[in-house]
Write a protein that holds these residues in place. Structure first.
Motif, mmCIF file in Angstrom:
data_model
loop_
_atom_site.group_PDB
_atom_site.id
_atom_site.type_symbol
_atom_site.label_atom_id
_atom_site.label_comp_id
_atom_site.label_asym_id
_atom_site.label_seq_id
_atom_site.Cartn_x
_atom_site.Cartn_y
_atom_site.Cartn_z
ATOM 1 N N ASP A 26 38.937 40.191 37.380
ATOM 2 C CA ASP A 26 37.818 39.402 36.848
ATOM 3 C C ASP A 26 37.670 38.067 37.574
ATOM 4 N N TRP A 29 36.106 38.894 40.928
ATOM 5 C CA TRP A 29 34.705 39.224 40.688
ATOM 6 C C TRP A 29 33.870 37.955 40.557
ATOM 7 N N ALA A 30 34.314 37.034 39.727
ATOM 8 C CA ALA A 30 33.574 35.779 39.520
ATOM 9 C C ALA A 30 33.530 34.939 40.787
ATOM 10 N N ASP A 55 39.460 47.073 43.137
ATOM 11 C CA ASP A 55 38.674 47.159 41.908
ATOM 12 C C ASP A 55 37.205 47.433 42.248
ATOM 13 N N ASP A 57 34.460 47.036 40.502
ATOM 14 C CA ASP A 57 33.530 45.980 40.109
ATOM 15 C C ASP A 57 33.562 44.812 41.094
ATOM 16 N N VAL A 58 34.729 44.504 41.613
ATOM 17 C CA VAL A 58 34.861 43.439 42.613
ATOM 18 C C VAL A 58 34.154 43.860 43.896
ATOM 19 N N GLN A 61 30.392 43.513 43.330
ATOM 20 C CA GLN A 61 29.935 42.122 43.312
ATOM 21 C C GLN A 61 29.948 41.532 44.719
#
Length: 152
Positions: A26, A29-30, A55, A57-58, A61
């Motif tokens: 996370d 990702w951010a 990951d 999602d990473v 992004q």
């Protein structure tokens, strides 16, 4: 500490680069969107690393952040194309949009990898407006249509 209105200080740059390697997905990702806000060569390299993150999602992004940049280098376009093999449908659509904006010859092949979109996908409020990514692909097609060919 972070402001998108001013270039990052050296301390902020070091912090962002460190966060891009944080063990928590996370956080990585951010960090990807923050790296894209001030697209320096070092931040570009960090995003290129994040496109290969473990990951999904990473990876997504980072691909979206790279795609939104104005970087037209082969390193960035090749990284975007690499996401097509392991990205979700919406991420593949983002890649198509990024490639279309760059007039990359792999755009049509990328579009084929998006697959069939759900009925009504991309229509905004039923008012006939279409998703900007789809419009970007259509614009690419118009720019690259051979003379004498006709629209469907």
């Amino acid at each position: 500490m972070f402001s998108r209105d001013v270039p990052p200080t050296d301390a902020v740059a070091v912090a962002l680069l460190s966060l891009s390697r944080d063990p928590v997905p996370d956080v990585r990702w951010a960090t990807a969107s923050e790296l894209a806000a001030h697209f320096t060569p070092a931040f570009r390299e960090a995003l290129l690393d994040l496109v290969n993150d473990s990951d999904c999602d990473v990876r997504a992004q980072a691909a979206i952040a790279l795609g939104a940049s104005n970087d037209r280098t082969s390193a960035v376009t090749d990284a975007l194309v690499s996401v097509l093999d392991h990205g979700e449908q919406l991420v593949r659509l983002e890649v198509v949009y990024a490639l279309a904006r760059r007039d990359d010859p792999r755009t049509d092949d990328a579009w084929e990898q998006v697959g069939e979109l759900p009925p009504g996908f991309g229509e905004v409020d039923g008012g006939g407006q279409v998703d900007h990514r789809i419009l970007g692909y259509w614009d690419y097609q118009r720019r690259h249509r051979s003379p004498g060919s006709h629209a469907d």
